[in-house]
Design a protein around this motif. Structure first.
Motif, PDB file in Angstrom:
ATOM      1  N   PRO A  16      34.441 -17.269  23.043  1.00  0.00           N
ATOM      2  CA  PRO A  16      35.455 -17.873  23.909  1.00  0.00           C
ATOM      3  C   PRO A  16      35.175 -17.698  25.400  1.00  0.00           C
ATOM      4  CG  PRO A  16      36.492 -16.657  22.118  1.00  0.00           C
ATOM      5  CD  PRO A  16      35.039 -16.303  22.109  1.00  0.00           C
ATOM      6  N   ILE A  17      34.574 -16.562  25.782  1.00  0.00           N
ATOM      7  CA  ILE A  17      34.270 -16.328  27.199  1.00  0.00           C
ATOM      8  C   ILE A  17      33.262 -17.365  27.694  1.00  0.00           C
ATOM      9  CG2 ILE A  17      33.330 -14.688  28.868  1.00  0.00           C
ATOM     10  CD1 ILE A  17      34.209 -12.429  27.008  1.00  0.00           C
ATOM     11  N   VAL A  18      32.179 -17.528  26.933  1.00  0.00           N
ATOM     12  CA  VAL A  18      31.129 -18.476  27.315  1.00  0.00           C
ATOM     13  C   VAL A  18      31.648 -19.910  27.244  1.00  0.00           C
ATOM     14  CG1 VAL A  18      28.845 -19.353  26.723  1.00  0.00           C
ATOM     15  CG2 VAL A  18      29.313 -16.899  26.564  1.00  0.00           C
ATOM     16  N   MET A  19      32.403 -20.211  26.175  1.00  0.00           N
ATOM     17  CA  MET A  19      32.856 -21.585  25.975  1.00  0.00           C
ATOM     18  C   MET A  19      33.907 -22.007  27.005  1.00  0.00           C
ATOM     19  SD  MET A  19      31.030 -22.823  23.563  1.00  0.00           S
ATOM     20  CE  MET A  19      29.712 -21.834  24.277  1.00  0.00           C
ATOM     21  N   CYS A  20      34.737 -21.080  27.452  1.00  0.00           N
ATOM     22  CA  CYS A  20      35.694 -21.418  28.511  1.00  0.00           C
ATOM     23  C   CYS A  20      34.959 -21.793  29.796  1.00  0.00           C
ATOM     24  CB  CYS A  20      36.641 -20.248  28.769  1.00  0.00           C
ATOM     25  SG  CYS A  20      37.979 -20.082  27.561  1.00  0.00           S
ATOM     26  N   SER A  21      33.867 -21.094  30.058  1.00  0.00           N
ATOM     27  CA  SER A  21      33.054 -21.437  31.227  1.00  0.00           C
ATOM     28  C   SER A  21      32.444 -22.819  31.070  1.00  0.00           C
ATOM     29  CB  SER A  21      31.947 -20.390  31.420  1.00  0.00           C
ATOM     30  OG  SER A  21      32.495 -19.098  31.616  1.00  0.00           O
ATOM     31  N   GLU A  22      32.000 -23.133  29.845  1.00  0.00           N
ATOM     32  CA  GLU A  22      31.426 -24.450  29.579  1.00  0.00           C
ATOM     33  C   GLU A  22      32.464 -25.558  29.771  1.00  0.00           C
ATOM     34  OE1 GLU A  22      28.437 -25.186  29.180  1.00  0.00           O
ATOM     35  OE2 GLU A  22      27.361 -23.455  28.402  1.00  0.00           O
ATOM     36  N   VAL A  23      33.686 -25.302  29.302  1.00  0.00           N
ATOM     37  CA  VAL A  23      34.754 -26.291  29.465  1.00  0.00           C
ATOM     38  C   VAL A  23      35.071 -26.485  30.943  1.00  0.00           C
ATOM     39  CG1 VAL A  23      37.196 -26.769  29.034  1.00  0.00           C
ATOM     40  CG2 VAL A  23      35.758 -25.882  27.196  1.00  0.00           C
ATOM     41  N   PHE A  24      35.098 -25.384  31.687  1.00  0.00           N
ATOM     42  CA  PHE A  24      35.363 -25.449  33.121  1.00  0.00           C
ATOM     43  C   PHE A  24      34.323 -26.323  33.822  1.00  0.00           C
ATOM     44  CE2 PHE A  24      34.602 -23.540  37.389  1.00  0.00           C
ATOM     45  CZ  PHE A  24      35.827 -23.849  37.965  1.00  0.00           C
ATOM     46  N   GLY A  25      33.047 -26.088  33.501  1.00  0.00           N
ATOM     47  CA  GLY A  25      31.994 -26.913  34.085  1.00  0.00           C
ATOM     48  C   GLY A  25      32.058 -28.350  33.615  1.00  0.00           C
ATOM     49  N   GLY A  26      32.402 -28.539  32.333  1.00  0.00           N
ATOM     50  CA  GLY A  26      32.492 -29.890  31.780  1.00  0.00           C
ATOM     51  C   GLY A  26      33.583 -30.710  32.441  1.00  0.00           C
ATOM     52  N   VAL A  27      34.703 -30.076  32.755  1.00  0.00           N
ATOM     53  CA  VAL A  27      35.798 -30.784  33.429  1.00  0.00           C
ATOM     54  C   VAL A  27      35.360 -31.259  34.809  1.00  0.00           C
ATOM     55  CG1 VAL A  27      38.084 -30.491  34.457  1.00  0.00           C
ATOM     56  CG2 VAL A  27      37.640 -29.624  32.166  1.00  0.00           C
ATOM     57  N   LEU A  28      34.623 -30.415  35.521  1.00  0.00           N
ATOM     58  CA  LEU A  28      34.147 -30.791  36.851  1.00  0.00           C
ATOM     59  C   LEU A  28      33.140 -31.935  36.785  1.00  0.00           C
ATOM     60  CD1 LEU A  28      33.675 -27.268  38.491  1.00  0.00           C
ATOM     61  CD2 LEU A  28      35.614 -28.816  38.704  1.00  0.00           C
ATOM     62  N   LEU A  29      32.314 -31.936  35.741  1.00  0.00           N
ATOM     63  CA  LEU A  29      31.281 -32.967  35.617  1.00  0.00           C
ATOM     64  C   LEU A  29      31.792 -34.254  34.996  1.00  0.00           C
ATOM     65  CD1 LEU A  29      28.282 -30.761  34.408  1.00  0.00           C
ATOM     66  CD2 LEU A  29      28.588 -31.783  36.664  1.00  0.00           C
ATOM     67  N   SER A  30      32.923 -34.173  34.273  1.00  0.00           N
ATOM     68  CA  SER A  30      33.421 -35.347  33.549  1.00  0.00           C
ATOM     69  C   SER A  30      33.809 -36.482  34.498  1.00  0.00           C
ATOM     70  CB  SER A  30      34.622 -34.952  32.683  1.00  0.00           C
ATOM     71  OG  SER A  30      35.703 -34.511  33.496  1.00  0.00           O
ATOM     72  N   ARG A  31      34.103 -36.141  35.744  1.00  0.00           N
ATOM     73  CA  ARG A  31      34.448 -37.193  36.704  1.00  0.00           C
ATOM     74  C   ARG A  31      33.240 -38.071  37.004  1.00  0.00           C
ATOM     75  NH1 ARG A  31      37.145 -32.984  41.056  1.00  0.00           N
ATOM     76  NH2 ARG A  31      38.659 -32.018  39.640  1.00  0.00           N
TER      77      ARG A  31
END
Length: 217
Positions: A16-31
């Motif tokens: 969950p620690i690593v994946m939350c970071s991935e989601v955070f980065g994914g949200v920024l890149l999804s734009r």
């Protein structure tokens, strides 16, 4: 992050620690990276099979000794990075069966050793689709499987204690992105050079972890 964090946390806790970071980065890149309309059914198929096999991987990981998990994770990282660094010319035609296989393997690997991106990345990188489309699809796939992993790992032994570590992980991830932006603004680096640097860092990460394993044994 996973090979080094495995020295500190058990797999269900670090996922969950690593994946939350991935989601955070994914949200920024999804734009910037939108999934092509023709790729959306494929994305859902890959996510479905990754979600099915992810809990299986977490369950299997309980029976694997920690040194073997650490060795497996580091080996996967080194193989994945070395393969892409050598610029292979293997090309595959995208198909439903390969989409499902790549998604399933990603879920299985993510659950068992905490690294789920390589199967999907290698597969999408080998297809005959434009790079921009595959990059967007991979980004959204990683974000989707990350959400599955956070829920599954928390329910299957990780608990919610990992949440406190996000106070360190998310700011560190954000700082890394800001530093990268600053470097790219001051230095002209081509996509090819940047890719090689990232792959070499991954190989160094995995190699360092294997060295620690050798010394500790």
């Amino acid at each position: 992050m996973t090979p080094l964090l495995m020295w500190i946390f058990p797999i269900p806790f670090l996922i969950p620690i690593v994946m939350c970071s991935e989601v955070f980065g994914g949200v920024l890149l999804s734009r910037q990276w939108k999934v092509h309309k023709d790729d959306r059914p494929r994305l859902w198929q890959m996510l479905f099979f990754s979600g099915v096999f992810l809990p299986v991987g977490i369950w299997l990981g309980r029976f694997i000794p920690p040194p073997i998990l650490k060795t497996s994770a580091s080996t996967v990282v080194i193989f994945f990075a070395s393969y892409l660094l050598l610029k292979p010319h293997v090309r595959l035609s995208a198909s439903v069966s390969l989409d499902c296989l790549a998604g399933g393997l990603s879920g299985l690997l993510l659950g068992s050793c905490g690294i789920g991106g390589p199967p999907a990345a290698l597969y999408l990188n080998s297809t005959d689709q434009p790079f921009e489309r595959m990059r967007s699809m991979l980004s959204h796939f990683v974000s989707g499987i990350s959400l599955f992993a956070i829920v599954a790992a928390s329910a299957m032994g990780g608990g919610l204690g990992w949440f406190a570590y996000l106070l360190f992980a998310i700011p560190a991830y954000w700082l890394g992105m800001r530093l990268a932006q600053a470097i790219l603004k001051t230095h002209s680096i081509s996509d090819g050079v940047l890719k090689r640097i990232c792959l070499l860092l991954l190989i160094g990460n995995g190699g360092f972890n294997l060295l620690l394993l050798l010394i500790s044994n």
